[in-house]
Design a protein around this motif. Structure first.
Motif, PDB file in Angstrom:
ATOM      1  N   VAL A 168       0.855  -1.187   0.000  1.00 31.34           N
ATOM      2  CA  VAL A 168       0.000   0.000   0.000  1.00 31.34           C
ATOM      3  C   VAL A 168       0.890   1.237   0.000  1.00 31.34           C
ATOM      4  N   VAL A 169       0.655   2.126  -0.946  1.00 26.24           N
ATOM      5  CA  VAL A 169       1.438   3.356  -1.065  1.00 26.24           C
ATOM      6  C   VAL A 169       0.520   4.548  -0.829  1.00 26.24           C
ATOM      7  N   ALA A 170       0.949   5.458   0.042  1.00 28.39           N
ATOM      8  CA  ALA A 170       0.177   6.670   0.320  1.00 28.39           C
ATOM      9  C   ALA A 170       0.867   7.873  -0.305  1.00 28.39           C
ATOM     10  N   VAL A 171       0.122   8.611  -1.123  1.00 29.32           N
ATOM     11  CA  VAL A 171       0.659   9.784  -1.807  1.00 29.32           C
ATOM     12  C   VAL A 171      -0.188  11.001  -1.447  1.00 29.32           C
ATOM     13  N   PRO A 172       0.381  12.011  -0.785  1.00 27.85           N
ATOM     14  CA  PRO A 172      -0.389  13.229  -0.504  1.00 27.85           C
ATOM     15  C   PRO A 172      -0.610  14.030  -1.772  1.00 27.85           C
ATOM     16  N   ASP A 173      -1.685  14.804  -1.788  1.00 24.22           N
ATOM     17  CA  ASP A 173      -2.016  15.547  -3.006  1.00 24.22           C
ATOM     18  C   ASP A 173      -1.319  16.900  -3.085  1.00 24.22           C
ATOM     19  N   ASP A 174      -0.616  17.291  -2.019  1.00 27.50           N
ATOM     20  CA  ASP A 174      -0.031  18.639  -1.979  1.00 27.50           C
ATOM     21  C   ASP A 174       1.486  18.597  -2.146  1.00 27.50           C
ATOM     22  N   MET A 175       1.949  17.835  -3.144  1.00 27.31           N
ATOM     23  CA  MET A 175       3.383  17.699  -3.409  1.00 27.31           C
ATOM     24  C   MET A 175       3.710  18.191  -4.811  1.00 27.31           C
ATOM     25  N   PRO A 176       4.046  19.466  -4.973  1.00 23.96           N
ATOM     26  CA  PRO A 176       4.384  19.972  -6.309  1.00 23.96           C
ATOM     27  C   PRO A 176       5.574  19.241  -6.928  1.00 23.96           C
ATOM     28  N   GLU A 177       6.469  18.710  -6.068  1.00 29.62           N
ATOM     29  CA  GLU A 177       7.678  18.055  -6.572  1.00 29.62           C
ATOM     30  C   GLU A 177       7.458  16.590  -6.933  1.00 29.62           C
ATOM     31  N   LEU A 178       6.229  16.094  -6.831  1.00 27.22           N
ATOM     32  CA  LEU A 178       5.931  14.690  -7.119  1.00 27.22           C
ATOM     33  C   LEU A 178       6.343  14.317  -8.543  1.00 27.22           C
ATOM     34  N   LYS A 179       7.079  13.207  -8.661  1.00 24.03           N
ATOM     35  CA  LYS A 179       7.527  12.706  -9.958  1.00 24.03           C
ATOM     36  C   LYS A 179       6.979  11.296 -10.174  1.00 24.03           C
ATOM     37  N   PRO A 180       6.619  10.938 -11.408  1.00 19.00           N
ATOM     38  CA  PRO A 180       6.125   9.577 -11.660  1.00 19.00           C
ATOM     39  C   PRO A 180       7.107   8.489 -11.239  1.00 19.00           C
ATOM     40  N   TYR A 181       8.423   8.736 -11.378  1.00 23.77           N
ATOM     41  CA  TYR A 181       9.392   7.685 -11.054  1.00 23.77           C
ATOM     42  C   TYR A 181       9.541   7.461  -9.547  1.00 23.77           C
ATOM     43  N   TYR A 182       8.919   8.283  -8.725  1.00 23.53           N
ATOM     44  CA  TYR A 182       8.935   8.034  -7.282  1.00 23.53           C
ATOM     45  C   TYR A 182       8.306   6.680  -6.955  1.00 23.53           C
ATOM     46  N   MET A 183       7.268   6.302  -7.694  1.00 17.34           N
ATOM     47  CA  MET A 183       6.618   5.016  -7.431  1.00 17.34           C
ATOM     48  C   MET A 183       7.579   3.863  -7.724  1.00 17.34           C
ATOM     49  N   GLN A 184       8.339   3.991  -8.790  1.00 16.94           N
ATOM     50  CA  GLN A 184       9.327   2.974  -9.135  1.00 16.94           C
ATOM     51  C   GLN A 184      10.403   2.891  -8.054  1.00 16.94           C
ATOM     52  N   ALA A 185      10.857   4.045  -7.578  1.00 19.49           N
ATOM     53  CA  ALA A 185      11.903   4.079  -6.560  1.00 19.49           C
ATOM     54  C   ALA A 185      11.465   3.382  -5.277  1.00 19.49           C
ATOM     55  N   LEU A 186      10.218   3.578  -4.884  1.00 19.81           N
ATOM     56  CA  LEU A 186       9.714   2.957  -3.655  1.00 19.81           C
ATOM     57  C   LEU A 186       9.788   1.439  -3.712  1.00 19.81           C
ATOM     58  N   MET A 187       9.496   0.867  -4.859  1.00 18.26           N
ATOM     59  CA  MET A 187       9.474  -0.584  -4.970  1.00 18.26           C
ATOM     60  C   MET A 187      10.854  -1.186  -4.725  1.00 18.26           C
ATOM     61  N   TYR A 188      11.906  -0.470  -5.105  1.00 17.93           N
ATOM     62  CA  TYR A 188      13.255  -0.993  -4.891  1.00 17.93           C
ATOM     63  C   TYR A 188      13.627  -0.994  -3.414  1.00 17.93           C
ATOM     64  N   ALA A 189      13.101  -0.053  -2.661  1.00 14.86           N
ATOM     65  CA  ALA A 189      13.357  -0.048  -1.221  1.00 14.86           C
ATOM     66  C   ALA A 189      12.710  -1.244  -0.537  1.00 14.86           C
ATOM     67  N   LEU A 190      11.698  -1.834  -1.168  1.00 22.11           N
ATOM     68  CA  LEU A 190      10.989  -2.982  -0.599  1.00 22.11           C
ATOM     69  C   LEU A 190      11.515  -4.322  -1.108  1.00 22.11           C
ATOM     70  N   SER A 191      12.604  -4.306  -1.861  1.00 19.43           N
ATOM     71  CA  SER A 191      13.068  -5.544  -2.496  1.00 19.43           C
ATOM     72  C   SER A 191      13.551  -6.586  -1.493  1.00 19.43           C
ATOM     73  N   ASP A 192      13.976  -6.160  -0.304  1.00 15.48           N
ATOM     74  CA  ASP A 192      14.366  -7.089   0.758  1.00 15.48           C
ATOM     75  C   ASP A 192      13.117  -7.447   1.560  1.00 15.48           C
TER      76      ASP A 192
END
Length: 259
Positions: A106-130
């Motif tokens: 489950v990923v939570a994304v706030p709506d008030d992030m002007p700096e939000l990038k699409p690749y942030y979702m990809q980056a999160l998955m790598y942190a969960l690889s272990d």
């Protein structure tokens, strides 16, 4: 790793700074629609939007979003559903939408992030690889001004030299060691800015919301403090505003991420 994440874009996920003017309704609608589109551009997982007003819901549905609505009047200002990362609120939303645990992340994304990038979702998955990692988040470089700004949540990380994120140029993965607002409270100068997007495995999320919040959690402005104090492992991925995506999720394996 192959995940089936559910990404929840949520309005009013954190406690608003009462010293600032509240956002205008039209600005709130625009912000959450923009966040929904950016997350959708990542091409990862299923995306739903948790709105708080009828105007938001109508506009989101017009833009093709699957929506749910949270009644914020049910919770007092000090209720932990309105903590900065909002684990309780996100858990309530996902348990309504996915009561049979079809989604393992489950990923939570706030709506008030002007700096939000699409690749942030990809980056999160790598942190969960272990598989020992229960929660994932991201950090980015601190500017000189941000280092002394106590409104910015900061993080100390132990970087793992063996975990390089090859699809994202310049990225890396490490384990979160501490979270503070005041940079003077760290015992190192190697400090980063916490990006307020978090991913949980379902089990650790369920465990986290059963634990009582601590005073330091509210002081620092994130329930990741509660998770750290409980001994949960939180890994982070390093991201920047202009990071180059070398390999997209679709190029790795269909619509999933493998690594």
């Amino acid at each position: 790793m192959i995940f089936n994440p559910l990404i929840i874009v949520a309005s009013e996920l954190g406690i608003r700074d009462l010293s600032t003017e509240p956002p205008k309704p039209k600005e709130q609608v625009k912000a959450i629609v923009t966040a929904f589109k950016k997350v959708g551009d990542a091409g990862i997982g299923s995306v739903i939007v948790d709105g708080v007003t009828d105007d938001q819901i109508s506009e989101l549905q017009a833009n093709g979003a699957y929506t749910m609505k949270t009644d914020m009047s049910e919770f007092g200002k000090d209720h932990n559903y309105r903590s900065k990362s909002g684990a309780e609120r996100i858990a309530a939303t996902v348990n309504k939408f996915d009561r049979y645990y079809t989604h393992d992340i489950v990923v939570a994304v706030p709506d008030d992030m002007p700096e939000l990038k699409p690749y942030y979702m990809q980056a999160l998955m790598y942190a969960l690889s272990d598989s020992d990692v229960g929660i994932a988040t991201m950090v980015s470089p601190l500017t000189k001004e941000e280092r002394s700004n106590t409104e910015i949540v900061k993080a100390q990380v132990d970087w793992n030299s063996d975990r390089i994120v090859y699809p994202l140029e310049g990225s890396k993965v490490g384990t979160l060691r501490d979270i503070r607002r005041d940079i003077n409270n760290f015992d190192t100068d190697d400090i980063y800015k916490l990006v307020p997007i978090h991913a949980w495995r379902r089990g650790p999320l369920d465990r986290l919301i059963q634990l009582p919040p601590s005073d330091r959690e509210f002081d620092e402005g994130t329930d990741l403090v509660r998770a750290l104090d409980a001994g949960m492992r939180i890994d982070v991925t390093f991201v920047t505003d202009n990071m180059k995506v070398l390999i997209s999720p679709e190029e790795l394996i269909g619509d999933e991420i493998e690594g």
